[in-house]
Design a protein around this motif. Sequence first.
Motif, PDB file in Angstrom:
ATOM      1  N   UNK A  29      -1.913   8.474   1.488  1.00 46.03           N
ATOM      2  CA  UNK A  29      -0.923   9.313   2.179  1.00 46.03           C
ATOM      3  C   UNK A  29       0.291   8.527   2.699  1.00 46.03           C
ATOM      4  N   UNK A  30       0.105   7.299   3.186  1.00 41.96           N
ATOM      5  CA  UNK A  30       1.242   6.511   3.676  1.00 41.96           C
ATOM      6  C   UNK A  30       2.214   6.160   2.552  1.00 41.96           C
ATOM      7  N   UNK A  31       1.664   5.655   1.430  1.00 44.86           N
ATOM      8  CA  UNK A  31       2.540   5.231   0.330  1.00 44.86           C
ATOM      9  C   UNK A  31       3.211   6.424  -0.342  1.00 44.86           C
ATOM     10  N   UNK A  32       2.563   7.573  -0.312  1.00 43.66           N
ATOM     11  CA  UNK A  32       3.142   8.763  -0.934  1.00 43.66           C
ATOM     12  C   UNK A  32       4.424   9.179  -0.236  1.00 43.66           C
ATOM     13  N   UNK A  70      -0.311   1.659  -5.005  1.00 44.24           N
ATOM     14  CA  UNK A  70       0.617   0.718  -4.390  1.00 44.24           C
ATOM     15  C   UNK A  70      -0.078  -0.336  -3.528  1.00 44.24           C
ATOM     16  N   UNK A  71      -0.880   0.092  -2.535  1.00 47.92           N
ATOM     17  CA  UNK A  71      -1.393  -0.859  -1.542  1.00 47.92           C
ATOM     18  C   UNK A  71      -2.886  -1.160  -1.674  1.00 47.92           C
ATOM     19  N   UNK A  72      -3.569  -0.470  -2.600  1.00 49.11           N
ATOM     20  CA  UNK A  72      -4.990  -0.684  -2.870  1.00 49.11           C
ATOM     21  C   UNK A  72      -5.920  -0.261  -1.743  1.00 49.11           C
ATOM     22  N   UNK A  73      -5.409   0.551  -0.820  1.00 52.41           N
ATOM     23  CA  UNK A  73      -6.310   1.143   0.178  1.00 52.41           C
ATOM     24  C   UNK A  73      -7.200   2.185  -0.509  1.00 52.41           C
ATOM     25  N   UNK A  74      -8.392   2.409   0.051  1.00 53.89           N
ATOM     26  CA  UNK A  74      -9.290   3.422  -0.510  1.00 53.89           C
ATOM     27  C   UNK A  74      -8.606   4.779  -0.483  1.00 53.89           C
TER      28      UNK A  74
END
Length: 177
Positions: A29-32, A70-74
């Motif tokens: 959600x953050x990278x989106x 982008x950031x590889x977070x789950x």
Amino acid sequence: MSHRSFSWMTVAITLALGLAAPAFADLCPQCRNRSHTKDIGSCKLCDGRTNSGEFALDMDCSDRLQECEQCRKALPPKAPKFNEKQSGIHKYGRWVYEYTISNEGSKSEGYYGKLSYFGRPIPEPADINDHLRTPWGLMHWVGQPAVAFGSHGWMLQPRPSRPLGKLIQPTASVKVP
Ligand SMILES: [Zn+2]
Ligand SMILES: [Zn+2]
């Protein structure tokens, strides 16, 4: 066209569509909410082409590991929840979860979960409660007890009597070549 060749064609088309199941790559959600450069980069894991030079993963690796491109977070689980009181085959993109209840309604009711990605079963991990991310959430390996009763294979719930294992990250070789 004869019936026979027609049915073979249908089979071929169905197979092709099955293997071409889209990779449900995604952003957290953050990278989106950010804007991204339109250049192409290369995946840190497999050298595949990423959707932006700012991304760490290509779509295949994002989908297989359920990590943000982008950031590889789950990634949060995206597949619709299924009813664990009913046997069923659940599909989401390249993921398939086959859930079977045996001896339903009896004292020896058993639950069996099979998990595959891109046409291949996820290999049995080393330890009970080792787990991996799937579109339905974390799936835990609960082992294959000889008794029919209870849970077997891949389950949403870990085996409560055992400690939580480690996170499995399937390698790209799990893909159909
Ligand atoms: Zn990759
Ligand atoms: Zn992200």
